[in-house]
Enzyme design. Sequence first.
Site, PDB file in Angstrom:
ATOM      1  CG  HIS A   8      -9.155   0.041  -0.773  1.00 15.54           C
ATOM      2  ND1 HIS A   8      -8.608  -0.126   0.488  1.00 15.54           N
ATOM      3  CD2 HIS A   8     -10.503  -0.016  -0.590  1.00 15.54           C
ATOM      4  CE1 HIS A   8      -9.575  -0.269   1.380  1.00 15.54           C
ATOM      5  NE2 HIS A   8     -10.737  -0.194   0.756  1.00 15.54           N
ATOM      6  CG  MET A  31     -11.788  -3.045   4.652  1.00 14.67           C
ATOM      7  SD  MET A  31     -10.223  -2.636   3.843  1.00 14.67           S
ATOM      8  CE  MET A  31      -9.380  -1.691   5.132  1.00 14.67           C
ATOM      9  CG  MET A  62      -8.442   7.113   2.066  1.00 16.82           C
ATOM     10  SD  MET A  62      -7.678   7.142   3.700  1.00 16.82           S
ATOM     11  CE  MET A  62      -6.743   5.610   3.660  1.00 16.82           C
ATOM     12  CG  ASP A  83      -6.158  -2.878   2.961  1.00 16.54           C
ATOM     13  OD1 ASP A  83      -5.117  -2.602   3.589  1.00 16.54           O
ATOM     14  OD2 ASP A  83      -6.772  -2.060   2.242  1.00 16.54           O
ATOM     15  CG  ASP A 112      -5.203   2.504   0.652  1.00 11.44           C
ATOM     16  OD1 ASP A 112      -6.129   1.673   0.497  1.00 11.44           O
ATOM     17  OD2 ASP A 112      -4.109   2.212   1.172  1.00 11.44           O
ATOM     18  CG  MET A 147     -11.336   3.110   1.850  1.00 14.69           C
ATOM     19  SD  MET A 147      -9.768   3.085   2.741  1.00 14.69           S
ATOM     20  CE  MET A 147      -8.656   3.201   1.343  1.00 14.69           C
ATOM     21  CG  HIS A 161      -3.788  -1.521  -1.764  1.00 13.22           C
ATOM     22  ND1 HIS A 161      -4.899  -2.271  -2.108  1.00 13.22           N
ATOM     23  CD2 HIS A 161      -4.191  -0.718  -0.744  1.00 13.22           C
ATOM     24  CE1 HIS A 161      -5.912  -1.944  -1.331  1.00 13.22           C
ATOM     25  NE2 HIS A 161      -5.520  -0.994  -0.488  1.00 13.22           N
ATOM     26  CB  SER A 177      -0.898   0.021   1.235  1.00 14.25           C
ATOM     27  OG  SER A 177      -1.531   1.287   1.314  1.00 14.25           O
TER      28      SER A 177
HETATM   29  C1  DX5 Z   1      -6.421   1.467   5.381  1.00 20.26           C
HETATM   30  C2  DX5 Z   1      -5.952   1.199   3.975  1.00 20.26           C
HETATM   31  C3  DX5 Z   1      -4.837   0.239   3.938  1.00 20.26           C
HETATM   32  C4  DX5 Z   1      -3.587   0.702   4.655  1.00 20.26           C
HETATM   33  C5  DX5 Z   1      -2.922  -0.509   5.242  1.00 20.26           C
HETATM   34  O1  DX5 Z   1      -7.647   2.064   5.367  1.00 20.26           O
HETATM   35  O2  DX5 Z   1      -7.014   0.671   3.198  1.00 20.26           O
HETATM   36  O3  DX5 Z   1      -4.537  -0.142   2.611  1.00 20.26           O
HETATM   37  O4  DX5 Z   1      -2.683   1.389   3.840  1.00 20.26           O
HETATM   38  O5  DX5 Z   1      -1.834  -0.112   6.016  1.00 20.26           O
HETATM   39  P1  DX5 Z   1      -1.122  -1.118   7.026  1.00 20.26           P
HETATM   40  O6  DX5 Z   1      -0.608  -2.273   6.233  1.00 20.26           O
HETATM   41  O7  DX5 Z   1      -0.027  -0.279   7.602  1.00 20.26           O
HETATM   42  O8  DX5 Z   1      -2.140  -1.540   8.049  1.00 20.26           O
HETATM   43 ZN    ZN Z   2      -6.467  -0.231   1.255  1.00 25.53          ZN
END
Ligand code: DX5
Ligand code: ZN
Length: 230
Positions: free
Chosen positions: A72, A143, A43, A181, A41, A74, A39, A16
């Site tokens: 991903h 998750m 947001m 994740d 993210d 969110m 990956h 990620s």
């Molecule tokens: C959290 C993200 C993850 C995050 C995971 O909401 O969706 O992808 O980056 O980070 P770690 O591996 O540090 O928990």
């Molecule tokens: Zn993620």
Amino acid sequence: MHLHHPLPRAPRINPSILAADFVNMQRDLAKIASADFAHVDVMDNHFVPNLTFGPQMVERIQATSPVPLDVHLMITDPDRWAPGYAELGAASVTFHLEAAADPVALARTLRGIGARAGVAIKPGTAGESLYDIIDEFDQILVMTVEPGFGGQRFMTETMPKLRGLADEAKRRGSDVWLQVDGGISDSTIEIAAAAGADTFVAGSAVYGADDVEAAVIRLRDLARAASLES
Ligand code: DX5
Ligand code: ZN
């Protein structure tokens, strides 16, 4: 135009880039050439209380990444925004079930554009809500933390749900990928692999390591050994 990469085999490790240095993204992307997907993210400060980046940045990440993108989302209203990430060429686009108005229609749209369609569920969302629509998706993201931030503790209590989804997928003859994740590290990846995960997102465990490439390879080896044993 979608470039079709050969699909990597399980176990897949998707670092990620939330844990990368955002002003050294090119340097940090180059470090994950031995991974399966990057990956990404996205947001929006609405679906989760954190804000990252949108399609313009993701397009540049894609142009720079040595591996295809696993996006991903969110965000609220993925029905409106998710197709844009497929159009820019992301290999997979995963939206949250909790946020989608019509998850099946959205998955079909994503596949129609040429992306793998993914659906994610938060720790409090039941796995059974996906049983009847498993075939609409290429990957399911269970998750293992509350979405929003990296570096949180892995929630072992999500494992029965993962196992249930793995059993249900097998029962239906589905080849859907099962992704986890949040909190994935050397000390938790075997638990998730044994419960049926085949694709592992890891942020801090990869980018926090002194040797990023070695961390990816070690995680993959641990997952492989644990899935063979289970
Ligand atoms: C959290 C993200 C993850 C995050 C995971 O909401 O969706 O992808 O980056 O980070 P770690 O591996 O540090 O928990
Ligand atoms: Zn993620």
